[in-house]
Design a protein around this motif. Structure first.
Motif, short mmCIF file in Angstrom:
data_model
loop_
_atom_site.label_atom_id
_atom_site.label_comp_id
_atom_site.label_asym_id
_atom_site.label_seq_id
_atom_site.Cartn_x
_atom_site.Cartn_y
_atom_site.Cartn_z
N GLN A 42 0.84 -1.19 0.00
CA GLN A 42 0.00 0.00 0.00
C GLN A 42 0.87 1.24 0.00
N GLU B 3 -9.68 10.09 -1.34
CA GLU B 3 -9.28 8.86 -2.00
C GLU B 3 -8.59 9.16 -3.31
N VAL B 4 -7.45 8.53 -3.50
CA VAL B 4 -6.68 8.64 -4.73
C VAL B 4 -6.80 7.30 -5.46
N THR B 5 -7.06 7.34 -6.75
CA THR B 5 -7.16 6.11 -7.51
C THR B 5 -6.05 6.04 -8.55
N GLN B 6 -5.57 4.84 -8.77
CA GLN B 6 -4.52 4.60 -9.76
C GLN B 6 -4.93 3.42 -10.65
N THR B 7 -4.61 3.56 -11.93
CA THR B 7 -4.85 2.47 -12.87
C THR B 7 -3.65 2.29 -13.78
N SER B 9 -3.93 -1.51 -11.65
CA SER B 9 -3.37 -1.93 -10.37
C SER B 9 -2.11 -2.75 -10.61
N CYS B 23 -3.31 8.22 -12.81
CA CYS B 23 -3.71 8.57 -11.45
C CYS B 23 -4.81 9.62 -11.55
N ASN B 74 -6.72 13.58 -15.28
CA ASN B 74 -5.78 12.50 -14.97
C ASN B 74 -4.35 13.00 -14.94
N GLY B 104 -1.83 7.21 -3.49
CA GLY B 104 -2.71 6.23 -4.10
C GLY B 104 -2.31 4.82 -3.70
N PRO B 105 -3.11 3.83 -4.13
CA PRO B 105 -2.83 2.44 -3.78
C PRO B 105 -1.67 1.85 -4.55
N THR B 107 0.52 1.23 -8.50
CA THR B 107 0.51 0.34 -9.66
C THR B 107 1.75 -0.52 -9.58
#
Lengths: 108, 112
Positions: A42, B3-7, B9, B23, B74, B104-105, B107
């Motif tokens: 994480q 919340e931060v999102t990343q693609t 994963s 991101c 993005n 973020g989580p 990549t």
């Protein structure tokens, strides 16, 4: 950026208070002290930040002596879920330089 | 907590290929960052981005790397020709200034 020194690892038990001390002898006048937590796989998560004396939030307390050459992160009544790596950071701008951190292992 | 999102994963690519990591920033957070963490090692700063330009970069961030906000939302990190040693977790982060950064989580990039 001031160099920080913290223990490589620590073990404690559930329900105990854990104190992690960080040394930063070369801290500059403008520097803040910030702690982050990271669980495996994480991103780091902000815990607390302070400049001097004591700061407390819902997660932890940060104790900073008058000379600011060290700081202590205090985690009250830890649980198994507090097992993580804890990073002490010192700086005056937004650039974060992570050290190796302290690997905290909470035992049942 | 914002919340931060990343693609994606997880991204698997062959050596020499280009990859783009994405991101989605937090609204009102103007300072963007990319970090990487090689397995078992510490988190390393790559680059900071503010006002649509790079404000600081590390030695790691060489000509193979670039960052963009292609559509004003993005935030991307491009690696032009991946090497085996680029295999790592890549984290984006955001802040409103000189305060806490929201990560973020990540990549997971695997170069084969």
């Amino acid at each position: 950026l001031a160099k920080t020194t913290q223990p490589i690892s620590m073990d404690s038990y559930e329900g105990q208070e854990v104190n992690i001390t960080c040394s930063h002898n070369n801290i500059a006048t403008n520097d803040y002290i910030t702690w982050y937590q990271q669980f495996p796989s994480q991103g780091p998560r902000f815990i607390i930040q302070g400049y001097k004396t004591k700061v407390t939030n819902e997660v932890a307390s940060l104790f900073i002596p008058a000379d600011r050459k060290s700081s202590t992160l205090s985690l009250p009544r830890v649980s198994l879920s507090d097992t993580a790596v804890y990073y002490c950071l010192v700086g005056a701008d937004d650039k974060i330089i992570f050290g190796k951190g302290t690997r905290l292992h909470i035992l049942p | 907590e914002p919340e931060v999102t990343q693609t994606p994963s997880h991204q698997v690519t062959q050596m020499g290929q280009e990859v783009i990591l994405r991101c989605v920033p937090i609204s009102n957070h103007l300072y963007f960052y990319w970090y990487r963490q090689i397995l078992g090692q510490k988190v390393e700063f790559l680059v900071s981005f503010y006002n649509n330009e790079i404000s600081e970069k590390s030695e790691i961030f060489d000509d193979q790397f670039s960052v963009e906000r292609p559509d004003g939302s993005n935030f991307t990190l491009k690696i032009r020709s991946t090497k085996l040693e680029d295999s790592a977790m890549y984290f984006c982060a955001f802040s409103t200034g000189f305060d806490e950064q929201y990560f973020g989580p990540g990549t997971r990039l695997t170069v084969t």
